[in-house]
Structure formats: structure tokens, C-alpha cells
Design a protein around this motif. Sequence first.
Motif, mmCIF file in Angstrom:
data_model
loop_
_atom_site.group_PDB
_atom_site.id
_atom_site.type_symbol
_atom_site.label_atom_id
_atom_site.label_comp_id
_atom_site.label_asym_id
_atom_site.label_seq_id
_atom_site.Cartn_x
_atom_site.Cartn_y
_atom_site.Cartn_z
ATOM 1 N N ALA A 123 47.213 22.319 36.713
ATOM 2 C CA ALA A 123 46.519 22.682 35.474
ATOM 3 C C ALA A 123 47.253 22.154 34.250
ATOM 4 N N ASP A 124 46.496 22.035 33.145
ATOM 5 C CA ASP A 124 47.076 21.726 31.837
ATOM 6 C C ASP A 124 47.089 22.948 30.928
ATOM 7 N N PHE A 125 46.113 23.842 31.092
ATOM 8 C CA PHE A 125 45.998 25.074 30.310
ATOM 9 C C PHE A 125 45.585 26.195 31.251
ATOM 10 N N LEU A 126 46.028 27.412 30.952
ATOM 11 C CA LEU A 126 45.746 28.558 31.818
ATOM 12 C C LEU A 126 45.359 29.768 30.971
ATOM 13 N N ILE A 127 44.370 30.531 31.444
ATOM 14 C CA ILE A 127 44.108 31.864 30.900
ATOM 15 C C ILE A 127 44.088 32.846 32.067
ATOM 16 N N ASP A 128 44.971 33.823 31.999
ATOM 17 C CA ASP A 128 45.074 34.903 32.979
ATOM 18 C C ASP A 128 44.279 36.079 32.417
ATOM 19 N N MET A 129 43.136 36.395 33.036
ATOM 20 C CA MET A 129 42.165 37.315 32.448
ATOM 21 C C MET A 129 42.280 38.700 33.076
ATOM 22 N N HIS A 130 42.661 39.660 32.238
ATOM 23 C CA HIS A 130 42.902 41.043 32.673
ATOM 24 C C HIS A 130 41.986 42.016 31.935
ATOM 25 N N SER A 131 42.141 43.294 32.289
ATOM 26 C CA SER A 131 41.541 44.397 31.527
ATOM 27 C C SER A 131 42.408 45.626 31.747
ATOM 28 N N GLY A 132 42.079 46.708 31.039
ATOM 29 C CA GLY A 132 42.778 47.962 31.278
ATOM 30 C C GLY A 132 42.462 48.479 32.674
ATOM 31 N N SER A 133 43.455 49.061 33.326
ATOM 32 C CA SER A 133 43.251 49.601 34.671
ATOM 33 C C SER A 133 42.413 50.888 34.627
ATOM 34 N N ALA A 134 42.189 51.438 35.793
ATOM 35 C CA ALA A 134 41.342 52.626 35.905
ATOM 36 C C ALA A 134 41.903 53.819 35.138
ATOM 37 N N ASN A 135 43.200 53.787 34.848
ATOM 38 C CA ASN A 135 43.844 54.915 34.168
ATOM 39 C C ASN A 135 44.094 54.648 32.687
ATOM 40 N N ALA A 204 38.437 50.553 34.713
ATOM 41 C CA ALA A 204 37.824 49.994 35.924
ATOM 42 C C ALA A 204 36.316 49.853 35.789
ATOM 43 N N GLN A 205 35.854 49.686 34.556
ATOM 44 C CA GLN A 205 34.430 49.494 34.312
ATOM 45 C C GLN A 205 34.093 48.014 34.262
ATOM 46 N N SER A 206 32.812 47.715 34.400
ATOM 47 C CA SER A 206 32.337 46.342 34.283
ATOM 48 C C SER A 206 31.093 46.322 33.402
ATOM 49 N N ASP A 207 31.216 46.946 32.225
ATOM 50 C CA ASP A 207 30.106 47.051 31.290
ATOM 51 C C ASP A 207 29.711 45.673 30.773
#
Length: 317
Positions: A123-135, A204-207
Motif C-alpha cells: 500500500a501507499d496510503f492506509l485508513i484503519d476504520m474503527h468505531s466505539g465498542s459495545a461498551n 456495537a451498532q450499525s446505524d
Amino acid sequence: MGVTTQTGEKASYLATEKHITLPVTVINGKSDGPVLLLTAGIHGDEFPSMYALQQLQQNLDPNAMSGVLVVLHLANLDGFHSNRIALNPKDEKNLNREFPGSADGTPTEQIAELLTREFIGKADFLIDMHSGSANQTLLNHVYSPFVGDDELDALTFEFAKATGMQHIVLYGDRPRDPNNSISYPNTAMTRGKPGLTTEIGHLAQSDEESVAKALEVARNAMYFLKMLPEKPKPHPEPIIYETIKYPKSSKTGFFKASVVIGDKVTTGQNIGTVTDYFGNLVESLKSPVDGTVMMVNQMPAIKDGQSVMAIGVEISE
């Protein structure tokens, strides 16, 4: 990983090596350009980006695109199917703390080594895509790392702004040794490649709103890199943070926050309480800084020394 995707083609497949299986899409654009790596599911309980990247790959035409988009749909397949917060059940390790990994290590260390070699390596560029956990409740933000390389750090910051996210955290706390890089995006940075972390959605939502925001970030990244013809749309009023502080409890019991994400707090302000198992107040927690509440622990269980929230400190003029 043994699969070739020709110019102007798209391929979605389960990439396998030894005992590791990873769902991958490679879209090889018609014209020359950079290689962008978008990854979801480093933590298997963080869903919005997983759905966003599915939508992205399904709607991209390689013949209308420059460069190569590599989508790693789900990096922690075992954590996903075990409904685990952050960890891999095979060895109880957090993938985002095991880089650059080891080919002879535990299952999580082997995944980290594979991601370092086969994905970051190309790769030349990276985005590591996260969200808040269930807690956790979480204010959407992007981490813009810096490693002391002025040119790389400046490019990474421009990349972060181009995502369109309002809240941008400057982040220089990771090691600068490529052999002890710890996290996924820092592994890219220590190899001279801009690597961002986005945090979008929580509990842990996927709104639909969070999925749409993650999709917007991915598209803006492609616009910034001129992989698609449109222009990125930076936020008109970005807020830049120089650090994040994590106030901790000094007691064990039940935690209850008295602030919510997005709140402005001042030094010494009450931010929550800890009660013992019988409901008696044992600690009133105070903010250590002036800042903005970025994340709040929503589970009542708390132990001595455990952080209860994240407070972002805006960069000084």
C-alpha cells in the motif's frame, strides 16, 4: 496472497494463508495511481465501516478509477464471529497491539505479520476504520499520527483533513521503531506511508448514519488521492486536538458518568461517580483538563486504575 487482479478488473475473494482467512476486494483501476488500503474489523465488534466498505466496493467501476483500492473487509474474523470486544478468542490478544507481528507467533501475531507483509507492504496510503465498542459511546473523530518525519507528518495531516471529519486528533504516542510499531496504522507510518485511524459509530451498532459517514470518509480519501474524479470535502470548521487524556478511577465498583460525548468540560469539573457494591459513594471523579468528551465508558463495572472516558484537548493557538 496468490491472487492477481488485472488492470480494469475487480476481484472479491477469501484470501488464505496457513490458518488465516481474510475477506478481500481488490479493484485495479484503469489508470495509474496510488494503492489505497482500507481496513475494517481490526476489532470484530466495530461494524459501521464493515457495511460501508461492502457498499463502496459494490458501487465502484474499475474502468472509472485510477490506482488500486485494496479493501480488507474484516481483519479479525474470529473476533467477529465470537462477538468479542476487541480481542481474538484464539489467544485473547488485541490485534491493534501486536504489530508488526510474528509468522511463528500466536494466531493474532500471525495475522499482524501477514497484514504488515502482504497489505501494508503493497500500500501507499492506509485508513484503519474503527468505531466505539459495545461498551462505549464515542464522538466521531480521526487520528492523524506523527512520527517526526516532517514531510510524512504533513501529508498525513492533509490526508486526515481531506476525510471530511471535523474532529482531528494529532497523535504521536506510538513507538517510532518499525520493529516495535504496536498498532496497524503506526506500522504504515514507520514505513513511510500515511496511516489514519477513523472512529465512527459506537455501542456495537450499525446505524445508517454511521455507515454513511464511514462511506463518505472512504470516498473522500479516494478523491484526495485522485483515484476518482471528484474533489474531497474537508469539514468547514475542523477542530484539532493535541492530546487525549483518560481519567481513571481509583476505586472498584459501579461507575456512572455525569457527562456525555461532545460536552465541554473544565479542569476539576465533576465527570462521574463510583459507588461500591452497596450503592455508597466512594469516589467523585474530576476532569484533569479543559477539553471535549470524546468517549465514555457505558458499562458500570469499574476497577481501580481503569479509565472511564477520553477527553480531547484542543491544540493551543
